[in-house]
Motif scaffolding. Structure first.
Motif, mmCIF file in Angstrom:
data_model
loop_
_atom_site.group_PDB
_atom_site.id
_atom_site.type_symbol
_atom_site.label_atom_id
_atom_site.label_comp_id
_atom_site.label_asym_id
_atom_site.label_seq_id
_atom_site.Cartn_x
_atom_site.Cartn_y
_atom_site.Cartn_z
ATOM 1 N N GLU A 181 -53.068 -16.891 -58.835
ATOM 2 C CA GLU A 181 -53.054 -15.331 -58.243
ATOM 3 C C GLU A 181 -54.275 -15.402 -56.935
ATOM 4 O OE1 GLU A 181 -54.257 -12.047 -61.108
ATOM 5 O OE2 GLU A 181 -55.818 -11.519 -59.735
ATOM 6 N N CYS A 182 -53.883 -14.864 -56.087
ATOM 7 C CA CYS A 182 -54.804 -15.010 -54.895
ATOM 8 C C CYS A 182 -56.030 -14.156 -55.235
ATOM 9 C CB CYS A 182 -54.266 -14.321 -53.634
ATOM 10 S SG CYS A 182 -55.193 -14.440 -52.067
ATOM 11 N N PRO A 183 -57.188 -14.803 -55.071
ATOM 12 C CA PRO A 183 -58.526 -13.936 -55.458
ATOM 13 C C PRO A 183 -58.726 -12.953 -54.462
ATOM 14 C CG PRO A 183 -59.264 -16.034 -54.473
ATOM 15 C CD PRO A 183 -57.562 -16.155 -54.684
ATOM 16 N N GLN A 184 -58.051 -13.005 -53.350
ATOM 17 C CA GLN A 184 -58.524 -11.809 -52.194
ATOM 18 C C GLN A 184 -57.245 -10.668 -52.349
ATOM 19 O OE1 GLN A 184 -59.801 -14.057 -48.643
ATOM 20 N NE2 GLN A 184 -59.160 -12.509 -47.501
ATOM 21 N N CYS A 185 -56.086 -10.927 -52.473
ATOM 22 C CA CYS A 185 -55.199 -9.908 -52.179
ATOM 23 C C CYS A 185 -54.380 -9.470 -53.820
ATOM 24 C CB CYS A 185 -54.031 -10.015 -51.412
ATOM 25 S SG CYS A 185 -53.112 -11.365 -51.821
ATOM 26 N N HIS A 186 -54.812 -10.793 -54.722
ATOM 27 C CA HIS A 186 -54.191 -10.686 -56.065
ATOM 28 C C HIS A 186 -52.673 -10.642 -56.136
ATOM 29 C CE1 HIS A 186 -58.249 -9.808 -57.641
ATOM 30 N NE2 HIS A 186 -58.497 -9.044 -56.499
ATOM 31 N N ILE A 212 -56.786 -19.393 -51.264
ATOM 32 C CA ILE A 212 -56.043 -18.102 -51.260
ATOM 33 C C ILE A 212 -54.672 -18.454 -50.314
ATOM 34 C CG2 ILE A 212 -58.180 -16.999 -50.556
ATOM 35 C CD1 ILE A 212 -58.213 -17.169 -47.745
ATOM 36 N N CYS A 213 -53.901 -17.366 -50.348
ATOM 37 C CA CYS A 213 -52.403 -17.068 -50.149
ATOM 38 C C CYS A 213 -52.187 -17.290 -48.690
ATOM 39 C CB CYS A 213 -52.118 -16.033 -50.645
ATOM 40 S SG CYS A 213 -52.133 -14.480 -49.732
ATOM 41 N N SER A 214 -51.274 -17.577 -48.358
ATOM 42 C CA SER A 214 -50.778 -17.901 -46.957
ATOM 43 C C SER A 214 -50.967 -16.843 -46.061
ATOM 44 C CB SER A 214 -49.251 -18.483 -46.763
ATOM 45 O OG SER A 214 -48.369 -17.423 -47.356
ATOM 46 N N ILE A 215 -50.891 -15.501 -46.458
ATOM 47 C CA ILE A 215 -51.107 -14.317 -45.915
ATOM 48 C C ILE A 215 -52.574 -14.082 -45.507
ATOM 49 C CG2 ILE A 215 -50.967 -11.780 -46.006
ATOM 50 C CD1 ILE A 215 -48.160 -12.156 -46.548
ATOM 51 N N CYS A 216 -53.397 -13.978 -46.788
ATOM 52 C CA CYS A 216 -55.024 -13.953 -46.558
ATOM 53 C C CYS A 216 -55.547 -15.150 -45.529
ATOM 54 C CB CYS A 216 -55.341 -13.951 -47.830
ATOM 55 S SG CYS A 216 -55.159 -12.423 -48.885
ATOM 56 N N SER A 217 -54.946 -16.268 -45.722
ATOM 57 C CA SER A 217 -55.334 -17.111 -44.889
ATOM 58 C C SER A 217 -54.874 -17.364 -43.479
ATOM 59 C CB SER A 217 -55.317 -18.668 -45.441
ATOM 60 O OG SER A 217 -53.844 -18.955 -45.786
HETATM 61 ZN ZN LIG Z 1 -53.825 -13.329 -50.589
#
Ligand SMILES: [Zn+2]
Length: 213
Positions: free
Chosen positions: A53-58, A67-72
């Protein structure tokens, strides 16, 4: 309960699956050769193990990074945050290619009359994340788009989130990072009443985004 009934019961808990379909799934698996069953079960385990689970967007994503490819992705518009209920809604919106900002996955919706919205959705985490983004002037949030289903639960959830964000803007919780400059919009009604984002086509999502208010 025998193992066949237990398997049926598990399928019956899948979203949108009733007891009759659950039974068909169980019998379908029973009719498959051992090699299929082995691949199926090990694939479920593998996906589960490699998903985080991405800690930023969940959102849930496959891969080992933090973090996931979108948040990064620095090319995404950091000034826009779209709030969706589930990962499947996120998938539909990404597929429409109509949106280039960041996301936040609430993790569900709040049924009308539910007294504890915090247990149903990641409201606290959303407020924290918005406060943090606005405390960092380099990534000032200009717009938060609420993209929820136009069902009673979806609209109720949008109201709860909107109210919490308004409180955050005027309240004492973020003195150093005012939210006054951030607008909260709701996905336009290119989506008809009762529509579920998950099943909306790309063109409908594009129109709904264009008509947000
Ligand atoms: Zn994310």
């Amino acid at each position: 309960m025998d193992s066949l009934r237990r398997l049926e019961k598990i399928f019956a808990h899948f979203p949108g699956i009733g007891p009759r379909q659950a039974r068909r799934f169980a019998y379908y698996l029973l009719g498959k050769p051992p090699a299929f069953i082995k691949e199926f079960t090990s694939l479920v385990e593998e996906v589960k193990k490699s998903t985080a689970e991405c800690p930023q967007c969940h959102r849930l994503f496959i891969g080992g990074s933090h973090i996931c490819s979108i948040c990064s992705d620095a090319n995404r518009d950091q000034s826009t945050l779209m709030v969706v209920a589930r990962d499947s809604d996120f998938e539909s919106i990404e597929k429409s290619a109509a949106y280039k900002g960041l996301y936040f996955i609430l993790g569900g919706t709040v049924p009308i009359l539910d007294k504890e919205p915090d247990k149903r959705i990641r409201l606290k985490q959303l407020l924290e994340s918005v406060s943090k983004a606005n405390g960092n002037s380099a990534a000032l949030l200009k717009e938060i788009i609420l993209s929820l289903n136009t069902t009673p639960d979806g609209e109720h959830t949008a109201d709860i989130v909107k109210e919490a964000l308004a409180k955050l803007a005027g309240g004492t919780t973020m003195k150093n990072a005012p939210l006054q400059s951030t607008v909260v919009t709701i996905l336009g009604r290119g989506l008809s009443t009762g529509a579920e984002l998950e099943y909306a086509d790309g063109e409908t999502i594009k129109n709904a985004l264009r008509n947000r208010r």
